[in-house]
Design a protein around this motif. Structure first.
Motif, PDB file in Angstrom:
ATOM      1  N   VAL A  23     -30.542  52.563 -17.943  1.00 36.75           N
ATOM      2  CA  VAL A  23     -29.960  52.776 -16.613  1.00 36.75           C
ATOM      3  C   VAL A  23     -30.608  51.846 -15.598  1.00 36.75           C
ATOM      4  CG1 VAL A  23     -29.779  54.410 -14.693  1.00 36.75           C
ATOM      5  CG2 VAL A  23     -29.219  55.148 -16.999  1.00 36.75           C
ATOM      6  N   ASP A  24     -31.924  51.693 -15.676  1.00 33.72           N
ATOM      7  CA  ASP A  24     -32.613  50.803 -14.742  1.00 33.72           C
ATOM      8  C   ASP A  24     -32.174  49.352 -14.945  1.00 33.72           C
ATOM      9  OD1 ASP A  24     -34.124  52.866 -13.531  1.00 33.72           O
ATOM     10  OD2 ASP A  24     -35.515  52.848 -15.218  1.00 33.72           O
ATOM     11  N   ILE A  25     -31.989  48.950 -16.196  1.00 31.77           N
ATOM     12  CA  ILE A  25     -31.498  47.594 -16.458  1.00 31.77           C
ATOM     13  C   ILE A  25     -30.090  47.429 -15.898  1.00 31.77           C
ATOM     14  CG2 ILE A  25     -30.792  45.979 -18.260  1.00 31.77           C
ATOM     15  CD1 ILE A  25     -33.040  47.018 -19.997  1.00 31.77           C
ATOM     16  N   ALA A  26     -29.235  48.436 -16.125  1.00 27.85           N
ATOM     17  CA  ALA A  26     -27.858  48.370 -15.627  1.00 27.85           C
ATOM     18  C   ALA A  26     -27.829  48.282 -14.104  1.00 27.85           C
ATOM     19  CB  ALA A  26     -27.069  49.586 -16.101  1.00 27.85           C
ATOM     20  N   SER A  27     -28.692  49.048 -13.444  1.00 34.35           N
ATOM     21  CA  SER A  27     -28.733  48.971 -11.982  1.00 34.35           C
ATOM     22  C   SER A  27     -29.258  47.611 -11.537  1.00 34.35           C
ATOM     23  CB  SER A  27     -29.590  50.102 -11.400  1.00 34.35           C
ATOM     24  OG  SER A  27     -30.917  50.053 -11.887  1.00 34.35           O
ATOM     25  N   GLY A  28     -30.119  46.984 -12.366  1.00 34.75           N
ATOM     26  CA  GLY A  28     -30.563  45.621 -12.080  1.00 34.75           C
ATOM     27  C   GLY A  28     -29.423  44.622 -12.208  1.00 34.75           C
ATOM     28  N   ILE A  29     -28.580  44.816 -13.219  1.00 42.71           N
ATOM     29  CA  ILE A  29     -27.390  43.965 -13.374  1.00 42.71           C
ATOM     30  C   ILE A  29     -26.501  44.092 -12.144  1.00 42.71           C
ATOM     31  CG2 ILE A  29     -25.256  43.649 -14.694  1.00 42.71           C
ATOM     32  CD1 ILE A  29     -26.798  44.581 -17.184  1.00 42.71           C
ATOM     33  N   HIS A  30     -26.282  45.341 -11.726  1.00 41.99           N
ATOM     34  CA  HIS A  30     -25.436  45.579 -10.552  1.00 41.99           C
ATOM     35  C   HIS A  30     -26.046  44.943  -9.301  1.00 41.99           C
ATOM     36  CE1 HIS A  30     -23.683  48.546  -7.422  1.00 41.99           C
ATOM     37  NE2 HIS A  30     -22.821  47.574  -7.645  1.00 41.99           N
ATOM     38  N   TRP A  31     -27.360  45.092  -9.130  1.00 36.71           N
ATOM     39  CA  TRP A  31     -28.035  44.512  -7.968  1.00 36.71           C
ATOM     40  C   TRP A  31     -27.844  42.993  -7.955  1.00 36.71           C
ATOM     41  CZ3 TRP A  31     -31.350  40.865  -6.377  1.00 36.71           C
ATOM     42  CH2 TRP A  31     -31.950  41.012  -5.124  1.00 36.71           C
ATOM     43  N   ASP A  53     -20.286  54.040 -17.546  1.00 35.32           N
ATOM     44  CA  ASP A  53     -20.719  52.676 -17.214  1.00 35.32           C
ATOM     45  C   ASP A  53     -21.003  52.566 -15.719  1.00 35.32           C
ATOM     46  OD1 ASP A  53     -20.447  51.927 -19.836  1.00 35.32           O
ATOM     47  OD2 ASP A  53     -18.641  50.711 -19.544  1.00 35.32           O
ATOM     48  N   TRP A  54     -20.098  53.118 -14.911  1.00 36.93           N
ATOM     49  CA  TRP A  54     -20.281  53.087 -13.453  1.00 36.93           C
ATOM     50  C   TRP A  54     -21.555  53.838 -13.062  1.00 36.93           C
ATOM     51  CZ3 TRP A  54     -20.666  57.035  -9.921  1.00 36.93           C
ATOM     52  CH2 TRP A  54     -20.622  56.670  -8.577  1.00 36.93           C
ATOM     53  N   MET A  55     -21.792  54.991 -13.689  1.00 45.04           N
ATOM     54  CA  MET A  55     -23.020  55.749 -13.407  1.00 45.04           C
ATOM     55  C   MET A  55     -24.251  54.885 -13.656  1.00 45.04           C
ATOM     56  SD  MET A  55     -22.383  59.442 -15.211  1.00 45.04           S
ATOM     57  CE  MET A  55     -20.795  60.261 -15.199  1.00 45.04           C
ATOM     58  N   ALA A  56     -24.282  54.233 -14.815  1.00 46.25           N
ATOM     59  CA  ALA A  56     -25.445  53.423 -15.173  1.00 46.25           C
ATOM     60  C   ALA A  56     -25.645  52.288 -14.176  1.00 46.25           C
ATOM     61  CB  ALA A  56     -25.280  52.872 -16.587  1.00 46.25           C
ATOM     62  N   LEU A  57     -24.571  51.620 -13.795  1.00 46.45           N
ATOM     63  CA  LEU A  57     -24.665  50.505 -12.854  1.00 46.45           C
ATOM     64  C   LEU A  57     -25.151  50.965 -11.481  1.00 46.45           C
ATOM     65  CD1 LEU A  57     -21.336  48.753 -13.869  1.00 46.45           C
ATOM     66  CD2 LEU A  57     -23.625  47.775 -14.156  1.00 46.45           C
ATOM     67  N   GLN A  58     -24.861  52.216 -11.130  1.00 41.55           N
ATOM     68  CA  GLN A  58     -25.309  52.761  -9.846  1.00 41.55           C
ATOM     69  C   GLN A  58     -26.700  53.381  -9.927  1.00 41.55           C
ATOM     70  OE1 GLN A  58     -23.446  52.171  -7.204  1.00 41.55           O
ATOM     71  NE2 GLN A  58     -21.803  51.295  -8.451  1.00 41.55           N
TER      72      GLN A  58
END
Length: 352
Positions: free
Chosen positions: A116-124, A212-217
């Protein structure tokens, strides 16, 4: 008069001393309570960290998120799970540049303590470095045309960057999210596109998109109520409650939230066995993906929740027994305030 004044002065003096004493004690009590709460939270966090999926499983899961989000740039990112020690003892993501000699090699490296932290890093990175917007369809949807082509991704600061998670958990949803949109539309006689936003009509493809959206957020504590009725059915069976008895107890798909909270019984039902089985199978897919991404689905059973569950079960058993004794009262148990009876029958007929 002087005696009264003396007594008043003495009273005020004692009151002042009491206030001073309390002012000294309150911080001590508060600090002690806060310290105890902090220690409990840290112990719980360590326990959850120990139970998370392995780094390889989480890395594979977050690569799946990236592949579904941006398949053309899958090889542009290198993703890696790291320990909290790398992040100063906290959860975080880190973004750094990579030296690549071809467009097939990674350009950006993103590390995180969970998938999840990696996914939020991708989103950032996509949001702030590439100007992309990733949201629900009704709030803008996927706006990713601004992302440069593979091999031309913008670089971050030479020293890289790190963002620590400000709180341990990011909670998502509430207990009525699963059905309130459709129920509102049905009760108003307006079945439109909003109706299908209710979770009960989602298939795995739609759930996968939401997770997927949850992880990105950065969401790591989502509710996971799908398939709950199938579990209740198994529990009630141990109390000699039959499927036919439960037909008058479980609410229909559009009214599950209120049925689960005990506000009504049987309205919009019965639930076919095929639907119960399908929801349970769907829940297994949902939970598996959430766990693979390092999330903590909110279905954890504590001793307090066990007690609440026993109380809830007893209350539900009483409700089922009451319905069995007098089925003629079901209409009064399942009416909606402000909705006429003939309209209710029309609604029920539509849902069934």
């Amino acid at each position: 008069m002087n005696q009264k004044m003396s007594r008043l002065h003495l009273f005020l003096l004692l009151l002042s001393l009491l206030i001073i004493l309390l002012s000294q004690l309150v911080p001590i009590i508060t600090v002690g309570a806060s310290s105890q709460i902090g220690e409990t939270m840290e112990a719980l966090q360590r326990k959850l960290d120990d139970q998370r999926a392995s780094p390889s499983v989480q890395e594979a899961a977050v690569k799946g998120v990236l592949k579904r989000l941006l398949p053309t740039h899958l090889s542009s990112f290198e993703l890696e799970i790291v320990t909290k020690d790398v992040c100063g003892g906290y959860s975080c993501f880190q973004i750094s540049n990579m030296n690549s000699s071809s467009i097939k090699e990674p350009e950006i490296k993103i590390k995180g303590t969970t998938a999840v932290d990696i996914a939020s890093g991708i989103h950032w990175y996509l949001k702030y470095q590439c100007g992309a917007h990733i949201s629900w369809d009704k709030t803008g949807g996927m706006q990713i045309t601004s992302i440069p082509r593979q091999g031309s991704l913008p670089r971050v600061n030479d020293n890289g960057m790190m963002v620590q998670r400000p709180v341990p958990w990011n909670y998502y949803q509430n207990v009525v999210t699963s059905s309130y949109l459709l129920s509102k539309s049905v009760c108003l006689g307006m079945l439109d596109a909003w109706s299908h936003d209710s979770y009960v009509w989602w298939d795995w493809k739609r759930w996968e998109k939401e997770i997927d959206w949850m992880a990105l957020q950065g969401i790591n504590l989502p509710l996971a109520f799908t398939g709950q009725e199938a579990i209740w059915q198994k529990v009630f069976k141990n109390f000699n409650i039959s499927k036919e008895d439960l037909d008058d107890f479980f609410g229909g798909p559009a009214f599950l939230a209120w049925a689960r909270m005990g506000n009504l019984h049987g309205w919009g039902g019965p639930l076919p066995q095929s639907w119960l089985d399908q929801q349970l199978a769907l829940q297994k897919l949902i939970l598996s993906r959430m766990l693979e991404l390092g999330m903590t689905p909110d279905e954890t059973i504590t001793e307090e929740s066990r007690t609440m569950w026993r109380q809830k079960t007893n209350a539900n058993l009483n409700a089922v027994a009451r319905i069995k004794r007098n089925k003629s009262r079901i209409s009064t148990l399942t009416t909606y305030e402000g909705v006429e009876l003939d309209k209710q029958e029309e609604i029920k007929g539509y849902i069934v």
